[in-house]
Design a protein around this motif. Sequence first.
Motif, short mmCIF file in Angstrom:
data_model
loop_
_atom_site.label_atom_id
_atom_site.label_comp_id
_atom_site.label_asym_id
_atom_site.label_seq_id
_atom_site.Cartn_x
_atom_site.Cartn_y
_atom_site.Cartn_z
N GLU A 41 60.39 -8.78 22.39
CA GLU A 41 60.29 -8.23 23.62
C GLU A 41 60.19 -6.60 23.53
OE1 GLU A 41 58.76 -7.38 27.36
OE2 GLU A 41 58.84 -9.39 26.27
N ALA A 42 61.28 -6.22 22.55
CA ALA A 42 61.29 -4.71 22.42
C ALA A 42 60.54 -4.28 21.51
CB ALA A 42 62.90 -4.28 22.03
N ARG A 43 59.97 -4.83 20.31
CA ARG A 43 59.13 -4.51 19.30
C ARG A 43 57.80 -5.03 19.05
NH1 ARG A 43 63.40 -3.86 14.06
NH2 ARG A 43 65.30 -2.95 15.61
N GLU A 44 57.63 -6.15 19.48
CA GLU A 44 56.50 -7.02 19.33
C GLU A 44 56.29 -7.71 18.09
OE1 GLU A 44 53.49 -5.50 22.75
OE2 GLU A 44 53.35 -4.47 20.92
N LEU A 45 56.51 -6.88 16.98
CA LEU A 45 56.27 -7.43 15.54
C LEU A 45 58.09 -7.56 14.92
CD1 LEU A 45 54.21 -8.11 13.52
CD2 LEU A 45 54.24 -5.75 12.93
N ILE A 46 58.49 -8.50 14.49
CA ILE A 46 59.73 -8.75 13.85
C ILE A 46 59.71 -9.27 12.50
CG2 ILE A 46 61.02 -8.40 15.85
CD1 ILE A 46 61.69 -11.45 15.53
N LYS A 47 60.42 -8.98 11.52
CA LYS A 47 60.60 -9.63 9.94
C LYS A 47 61.87 -10.53 10.17
CE LYS A 47 58.93 -7.66 6.22
NZ LYS A 47 58.85 -6.92 5.00
N GLY A 48 61.58 -11.68 9.59
CA GLY A 48 63.02 -12.28 9.31
C GLY A 48 63.26 -12.99 8.02
#
Length: 95
Positions: A41-48
């Motif tokens: 919600e905050a970044r739209e694009l995340i890496k895990g």
Amino acid sequence: MLTSKQRAKLRGMAQDMEPVIHIGKGDITQNILTQADDALEARELIKGTVQQNSGTDARQACNELSEKLGAEGVSVIGRKFVLYRESKTKKKIEI
């Protein structure tokens, strides 16, 4: 559903990102789901990343998280994966 051009753009944007989701031997817990949901919600694009002691692999983790969070799996390379979901309130990424 993302097109190949959109995926390529998102992969390029995620290349320099640090993982914000770390899946360990507890696999995917409610805490990880909440953390991933807030980050999307905050970044739209995340890496895990999936740690070596985990019982799951990156492809399974990416698929499970994207299904439960309504996100799109962008890429899976090795033990790392990238997820994208358009923000409901603060749209940052134009694809």
